[in-house]
Design an enzyme around this catalytic site. Structure first.
Site, mmCIF file in Angstrom:
data_model
loop_
_atom_site.group_PDB
_atom_site.id
_atom_site.type_symbol
_atom_site.label_atom_id
_atom_site.label_comp_id
_atom_site.label_asym_id
_atom_site.label_seq_id
_atom_site.Cartn_x
_atom_site.Cartn_y
_atom_site.Cartn_z
ATOM 1 N N SER A 169 44.559 35.156 40.998
ATOM 2 C CA SER A 169 43.565 34.834 39.970
ATOM 3 C C SER A 169 43.957 33.523 39.307
ATOM 4 O O SER A 169 45.098 33.371 38.872
ATOM 5 C CB SER A 169 43.539 35.922 38.891
ATOM 6 O OG SER A 169 43.218 37.157 39.446
ATOM 7 N N GLU A 192 45.973 30.834 34.653
ATOM 8 C CA GLU A 192 47.205 31.624 34.831
ATOM 9 C C GLU A 192 48.347 30.752 35.349
ATOM 10 O O GLU A 192 49.460 30.839 34.845
ATOM 11 C CB GLU A 192 46.961 32.759 35.851
ATOM 12 C CG GLU A 192 46.619 34.093 35.245
ATOM 13 C CD GLU A 192 46.828 35.234 36.254
ATOM 14 O OE1 GLU A 192 47.768 35.174 37.066
ATOM 15 O OE2 GLU A 192 46.034 36.178 36.218
ATOM 16 N N ARG A 229 49.464 39.326 31.145
ATOM 17 C CA ARG A 229 49.937 38.147 31.891
ATOM 18 C C ARG A 229 50.741 37.223 30.970
ATOM 19 O O ARG A 229 50.633 35.997 31.030
ATOM 20 C CB ARG A 229 48.750 37.364 32.479
ATOM 21 C CG ARG A 229 47.943 38.107 33.511
ATOM 22 C CD ARG A 229 48.732 38.352 34.791
ATOM 23 N NE ARG A 229 47.877 38.863 35.835
ATOM 24 C CZ ARG A 229 47.539 40.141 35.984
ATOM 25 N NH1 ARG A 229 48.002 41.061 35.150
ATOM 26 N NH2 ARG A 229 46.741 40.513 36.976
HETATM 27 N N1 EPU Z 1 33.310 39.904 39.991
HETATM 28 C C1 EPU Z 1 32.121 39.274 40.297
HETATM 29 N N2 EPU Z 1 32.171 38.127 41.036
HETATM 30 C C2 EPU Z 1 33.338 37.597 41.479
HETATM 31 C C3 EPU Z 1 34.549 38.240 41.155
HETATM 32 C C4 EPU Z 1 34.517 39.404 40.397
HETATM 33 O O1 EPU Z 1 31.054 39.719 39.924
HETATM 34 O O2 EPU Z 1 33.296 36.566 42.136
HETATM 35 C C5 EPU Z 1 33.275 41.160 39.232
HETATM 36 C C6 EPU Z 1 33.652 42.329 40.153
HETATM 37 O O3 EPU Z 1 32.537 42.843 40.808
HETATM 38 C C7 EPU Z 1 34.247 43.323 39.190
HETATM 39 C C8 EPU Z 1 34.854 42.454 38.113
HETATM 40 O O4 EPU Z 1 34.293 41.150 38.247
HETATM 41 O O5 EPU Z 1 33.242 44.113 38.614
HETATM 42 C C9 EPU Z 1 36.377 42.390 38.189
HETATM 43 O O6 EPU Z 1 36.782 41.939 39.465
HETATM 44 P P1 EPU Z 1 38.042 42.587 40.228
HETATM 45 O O7 EPU Z 1 37.985 44.053 40.152
HETATM 46 O O8 EPU Z 1 38.134 41.932 41.555
HETATM 47 O O9 EPU Z 1 39.310 42.203 39.338
HETATM 48 P P2 EPU Z 1 39.619 40.899 38.508
HETATM 49 O O10 EPU Z 1 39.375 41.131 37.063
HETATM 50 O O11 EPU Z 1 38.960 39.735 39.128
HETATM 51 C C10 EPU Z 1 42.127 41.510 37.994
HETATM 52 C C11 EPU Z 1 43.448 40.787 38.041
HETATM 53 C C12 EPU Z 1 43.977 40.757 39.470
HETATM 54 C C13 EPU Z 1 44.157 42.192 39.928
HETATM 55 C C14 EPU Z 1 42.818 42.936 39.825
HETATM 56 C C15 EPU Z 1 42.971 44.399 40.106
HETATM 57 C C16 EPU Z 1 43.421 39.135 36.261
HETATM 58 C C17 EPU Z 1 43.255 37.710 35.884
HETATM 59 N N3 EPU Z 1 43.261 39.422 37.549
HETATM 60 O O12 EPU Z 1 41.202 40.760 38.766
HETATM 61 O O13 EPU Z 1 45.249 40.118 39.448
HETATM 62 O O14 EPU Z 1 44.629 42.236 41.262
HETATM 63 O O15 EPU Z 1 42.294 42.834 38.473
HETATM 64 O O16 EPU Z 1 43.661 45.017 39.061
HETATM 65 O O17 EPU Z 1 43.717 39.966 35.389
HETATM 66 C C18 EPU Z 1 46.282 37.987 39.657
HETATM 67 O O18 EPU Z 1 46.576 38.065 38.455
HETATM 68 O O19 EPU Z 1 46.628 36.989 40.358
HETATM 69 C C19 EPU Z 1 45.491 39.038 40.274
HETATM 70 C C20 EPU Z 1 45.036 38.952 41.532
#
Ligand code: EPU
Length: 346
Positions: free
Chosen positions: A246, A342, A164
């Site tokens: 995010s 972000e 990012r």
């Molecule tokens: N989780 C929780 N509670 C929550 C949210 C997440 O326990 O409230 C846990 C989930 O269960 C999972 C882990 O955290 O095990 C990661 O969550 P998720 O797979 O939803 O992905 P993320 O890390 O929250 C990132 C990117 C997203 C992208 C997704 C899929 C960043 C900051 N965010 O989210 O990007 O769509 O992976 O690749 O890197 C964005 O940048 O705006 C964005 C949406």
């Protein structure tokens, strides 16, 4: 220059925050950008570049001249034995561009379906989702230097992509002294889509889709449909509930720091990175601090994904920022980790 005064920005920022631009100039071509640049020094309040507005928090009316990039156009630049090089104007909608490439038979961007924002903003953030980042498919871009008025082209190395992050998020007065933040207006972006396409399905949510459907060798269109489905279930549609995706980056820690957190919180979601560091799921950290559904005024933490802050209707940028700061404080107090936002606060 056809500058418009007092333009409502609510529909130009995905948070849906009510604010206005005192002066706004629509940039529809490279010629428009060159013309605008000549006049920038006359704007005492400076200027700022607005793309799809999906990564900003507006905390008030905007005094600097807003350059709203609306450069359109999509085309196949060249085709070799190995790849298609496809170009889009900075003002094209990202998701529509992804869908168009697939409809033309050029796969490669499908994992990044439904990311809100414009093509021109995609390299700034080095957007990414479900195992693919923009830098994996990037060829080059053309931009206008808003200081000299000269157009220039950058390849991937020159964009200095990181998680990012890119050269466009840093100013030349920053720590490494090589930023283009506030200086480059991105005009067009070119993508390198290899013909030797392989699905990228290592991400847990996509593995689940494969298991559920029994499809072991999905097409690019299938992955596109799955990603759209996953995102629609997990993330709020900005047209319905304002948000900027995010709100924080996933923080990186040392293996020692991670071991320390695991000792106290064995369930912490973490991913080892190729360089030996560990990435933690910021959403999990925020969730563990009990933030889901909490609010400050009309700004709230999304119930289904704690990493996303939403505008429940009528939220101010100040409320969003206050909520974000309270989250940062509580995550720091519990885990000793400083979350980095972000979006850009304007
Ligand atoms: N989780 C929780 N509670 C929550 C949210 C997440 O326990 O409230 C846990 C989930 O269960 C999972 C882990 O955290 O095990 C990661 O969550 P998720 O797979 O939803 O992905 P993320 O890390 O929250 C990132 C990117 C997203 C992208 C997704 C899929 C960043 C900051 N965010 O989210 O990007 O769509 O992976 O690749 O890197 C964005 O940048 O705006 C964005 C949406």
């Amino acid at each position: 220059m056809n500058v418009t005064q007092n333009v409502a920005l609510q529909s130009y920022n995905s948070f849906g925050i009510v604010a206005k631009a005192y002066s706004l100039l629509r940039i529809r071509s490279e010629a428009d950008a060159i013309e605008a640049q000549k006049d920038l020094e006359n704007w005492r309040e400076g200027h700022c570049v607005l793309g799809g507005g999906s990564n900003i928090v507006l905390t008030g009316d905007v005094k600097p001249l807003v350059l709203k990039v609306e450069i359109a156009g999509k085309r196949l630049v060249s085709e070799t034995e190995k790849a298609w090089i496809v170009e889009a104007g900075a003002g094209e909608d990202w998701h529509e561009f992804v869908a168009w490439t697939l409809s033309q038979g050029w796969p490669g961007l499908e994992n990044m379906a439904l990311i809100p924002g414009s093509v021109g903003a995609s390299p700034v953030q080095n957007i990414g989702a479900y195992g693919v980042e923009l830098q994996d498919r990037f060829d080059s871009l053309d931009a206008l230097d808003l200081v000299t008025g000269k157009p220039f082209t950058l390849n991937a190395a020159q964009c200095a992509f990181g998680y990012r992050d890119s050269v466009f998020k840093h100013t030349s007065s920053g720590p490494n002294g090589i930023g283009l933040g506030g200086r480059a207006l991105i005009l067009r972006v070119r993508f390198h889509l290899p013909k030797a396409w392989k699905p990228v399905v290592g991400y847990l949510d996509l593995e689940r889709k494969m298991a559920e459907t029994g499809i072991a060798n999905p097409s690019a269109q299938q992955i596109f449909d799955w990603v759209c489905d996953i995102r629609r279930h997990k993330l709020p549609d900005p047209k319905v509930l304002g948000n900027a995706g995010s709100f924080f980056k996933n923080p990186t820690v040392t293996p020692e720091q991670c071991a320390d957190i695991i000792a106290r919180d064995p369930k912490v979601v973490h991913y080892p990175m190729p360089d030996g560091s560990i990435k933690l799921a910021a959403g999990w950290l925020i969730d563990a601090c009990g933030w889901k559904g909490k609010s400050v005024g009309n700004a709230a933490v999304y119930e289904k994904q704690a990493l996303v802050l939403v505008n429940r209707g009528g939220a101010t940028g100040g409320e969003v920022v206050t909520l974000a700061k309270a989250i940062q404080t509580s995550v720091y107090e519990r885990f000793g980790i400083r979350l980095e936002p972000e979006p850009v606060v304007i």
